[in-house]
Write an enzyme that holds these catalytic residues in place. Structure first.
Site, short mmCIF file in Angstrom:
data_model
loop_
_atom_site.label_atom_id
_atom_site.label_comp_id
_atom_site.label_asym_id
_atom_site.label_seq_id
_atom_site.Cartn_x
_atom_site.Cartn_y
_atom_site.Cartn_z
CG ASP A 41 -24.04 -50.25 -19.13
OD1 ASP A 41 -24.46 -50.87 -18.32
OD2 ASP A 41 -24.65 -50.19 -20.35
CD GLU A 229 -25.25 -57.75 -17.42
OE1 GLU A 229 -25.21 -58.39 -18.45
OE2 GLU A 229 -26.14 -56.98 -17.21
#
Length: 326
Positions: A41, A229
């Site tokens: 991420d 997401e």
């Protein structure tokens, strides 16, 4: 991104092992490996004092929030720094996911991140931490209160900050509906599927005081599998680009897509284009993409080994409402 059972990742990867290529080597075009370690991420920010780039990653390598550094966006070094040395009273020690850092007008930096809520374990809130000084590496001091929880809807995760052309600040994040799903793929593969909307929250100049209510700007549909997401919002010309990932992060269908709008509050229109997907440049399950506000560079993660999501970089070009990986 939903990580509540990372230990199950090895099982999922074994089931999809046919999709994996051998470990990647650096490439001169397209996507290239820049951090050969577990650094999921990734987001990034540039220090205007010396133009150094700093990337921030989900917990790993013994840190709650990882930090890496680059002078040229090509060669990156993992730093032995804990960006979040203290915790807020609402969160537990585990699960510090998807940190995103923005620079405020006063020169300090604001970090948004996902943390596990003591109130409801295995569910998460969006936390905020502010740098002690003007060094983007931190340390960051967490606010006592989270920005968003929505625990009755599954929680709030994957925050990212955005500065609009008029100076207004926003935070986009995901409502983690799949965490209260009915099982299956990422806990949301069994009908009825839960919504996993992307919300937009306007905030004040401090980067964290909410202004009004959050508004929904995207949600999953059948083409996205169990979820959407990892939102990342930029403005290029007069078009807002919302980058996001679909499907489960352990699935070879995990990817990076984008939707566009002429208004920050939407509607954002999905075009179905997979900017990155398994097989491109030998990648497996690429996702969590962050595009520079300048619209020309990208960091994202992908599986490089079992249970290890390395960080990759790429250059992009934007023309009109189309994004191209160079």
């Amino acid at each position: 991104m939903w990580f509540s059972q990372l230990s199950s990742c090895a099982i999922g990867l074994a089931l999809i092992s046919g999709a994996f290529a051998s470990p990647l080597t650096k490439q001169t075009a397209g996507a290239r490996l820049v951090l050969d370690t577990n650094f999921p991420d990734p987001s990034f920010v540039q220090d205007p004092t010396d133009n150094t780039w700093y990337a921030f990653g989900t917990n790993g390598n013994g840190k709650r929030v990882q930090v890496a550094r680059s002078d040229d966006f090509s060669s990156w070094t993992l730093l032995d720094i804990e960006a979040l040395p203290t915790l807020a009273p609402w969160e537990t020690e585990i699960d510090h996911w998807a940190p995103d850092v923005v620079r405020r007008n006063d020169g300090k930096y604001v970090m948004y991140y996902s943390g596990e809520a003591k109130e409801k374990l295995r569910h998460h809130c969006v936390g905020v931490a502010v740098s002690a000084g003007t060094d983007p590496k931190g340390p960051y001091i967490p606010n006592a209160q989270p920005l968003s929880c929505r625990l009755d809807q599954g929680g709030s995760i994957d925050p990212a900050g955005f500065l609009d052309k008029d100076g207004s600040r926003y935070v986009v994040f995901k409502v983690d509906g799949n965490s209260i799903g009915n099982g299956g793929d990422c806990n949301n593969g069994v009908a009825p599927l839960k919504p996993t909307p992307i919300l937009l929250q306007k905030v004040g100049p401090d980067g964290f005081s909410p202004i009004g209510d959050a508004v929904q700007i995207l949600d999953r549909d059948d083409s996205d599998g169990p979820l959407v997401e990892a939102p990342n919002l930029i403005l290029h010309g007069d078009t807002y680009f919302l980058f996001y990932s679909t499907h489960c992060f352990t699935d070879p269908k995990y990817d990076v897509r984008y939707a566009t709008s002429k208004s920050i509050t939407g509607p954002f229109v999905k075009n179905g284009v997979k900017l990155l997907q398994t097989g491109d440049y030998g990648l497996t399950s690429p996702g969590g993409g962050t595009v520079c506000g300048c619209g020309d560079r990208l960091l994202f993660h992908g599986f490089c080994r079992d249970d290890v999501r390395c960080t990759y970089a790429a250059e992009v070009a934007i023309s009109g409402n189309q994004v191209t990986l160079l």
